[in-house]
Design an enzyme around this catalytic site. Structure first.
Site, PDB file in Angstrom:
ATOM      1  N   SER A 155       0.866  -1.168  -0.047  1.00  0.00           N
ATOM      2  CA  SER A 155      -0.116  -0.062   0.071  1.00  0.00           C
ATOM      3  C   SER A 155       0.870   1.054  -0.042  1.00  0.00           C
ATOM      4  O   SER A 155       1.927   1.374   0.384  1.00  0.00           O
ATOM      5  CB  SER A 155      -1.000  -0.118   1.178  1.00  0.00           C
ATOM      6  N   TYR A 168      -2.194  -1.688  10.719  1.00  0.00           N
ATOM      7  CA  TYR A 168      -2.458  -1.694   9.461  1.00  0.00           C
ATOM      8  C   TYR A 168      -1.222  -1.092   8.561  1.00  0.00           C
ATOM      9  O   TYR A 168      -0.449  -1.831   7.683  1.00  0.00           O
ATOM     10  CB  TYR A 168      -3.549  -1.355   8.833  1.00  0.00           C
TER      11      TYR A 168
END
Length: 277
Positions: A155, A168
């Protein structure tokens, strides 16, 4: 030759039925779109996810879109479950795929002091442990054969801490670091490792993570098909890292130049609920 339930045989680019790819998190979003590209290019597919209904629907859609090809198998498993992961790793090692796409993963949102630890442990197990174990399962056979590709989905959060999404962002930082290290370890071997690091993308991720109302998802959001295409092309080219989108590339470049304290503050702003402070 080892077989998979349904008659799927082990990989190897010289196989009469075409090369074999394993895609985790394949029931929707980026994983599904990458699987679609692989199927279009003649890969046999093993699709992996934990929701049986959605996984079978995805497989049926891919078969229908590829002339009814039956060489698309599914395996339902929760990769956060140690026993399920061990079984999946054994299958992956036996099948010796030509491509592994580590796409399975999820996020969570909220101040770390208030979020549930059980979900965060599950997040680490899925985003980090499962990705690592499956890469370990397929890499030695790939190196022995002298060919293979691993695509790990990270990401843009891989590049900076994520206040309110602390666990995360940390898991995705691991994905980037791990992938870059393996890319260098395998250089010249015929095996490549690529990290795909997309920004906000139209998938079910934001709603499941509780991030749909954050500033990061209120700006420009990419489509999963386009992100998958960029990641797939980068994997085919053996690139270590792919960041889809010019704006995301600029942000990643800026992170390397801006003082770390400011990076964290900027990240906090993006992970704040829209209208919040």
């Amino acid at each position: 030759m080892p077989t998979w339930p349904g008659g799927m045989r082990s990989g190897g680019t010289s196989g009469d039925e075409g090369p074999l790819a394993i895609v985790t998190g394949a029931s929707s979003g980026i994983g599904y779109e990458i699987a679609r590209l692989l199927a279009h290019d003649g890969y046999r597919l093993l699709l992996v996810a934990r929701d049986p209904a959605r996984l079978e629907a995805a497989a049926a859609s891919l078969r229908a879109g590829n002339g009814g090809r039956r060489l698309i198998e599914t395996h339902v498993v929760d990769l956060a479950d140690p026993d399920g992961l061990d079984e999946m790793a054994c299958f992956a090692n036996t099948l010796c795929p030509d491509v592994l796409v580590n796409n399975a993963g999820f996020g969570g949102y909220g101040p770390f002091a208030r979020t549930g630890i059980a979900r965060e442990v599950e997040m680490i197990a899925t985003n980090v442990t499962a990705l690592t174990v499956l890469a370990k399962a397929v890499l030695p056979p790939m190196l022995e054969r002298g060919s293979g590709r691993i695509l790990n989905v990270g990401s843009t959060a891989s590049f900076a801490p994520g206040p309110f999404a602390a666990v995360y962002a940390a898991t995705k930082a691991y994905v980037l670091s791990f992938s870059e290290a393996l890319s260098e370890e395998t250089r010249g071997s015929g095996v490549t490792v690529t990290a795909l690091c997309p920004g906000p993308t139209h998938t079910a991720f934001a709603a499941r993570a509780g991030m749909g109302e954050t500033r990061v998802f209120k700006g420009a959001v990419a489509d999963a098909e386009g992100v998958a295409k960029i990641g797939y092309q980068a994997m085919r080219a053996g690139k270590p890292v792919a960041v889809p989108g010019l704006l995301n590339q600029l942000l990643v470049f800026m992170v390397r130049l801006v003082p770390r304290a400011l990076v964290v503050q900027m990240s906090r702003r993006e992970f704040t609920l829209d209208g919040g402070k």
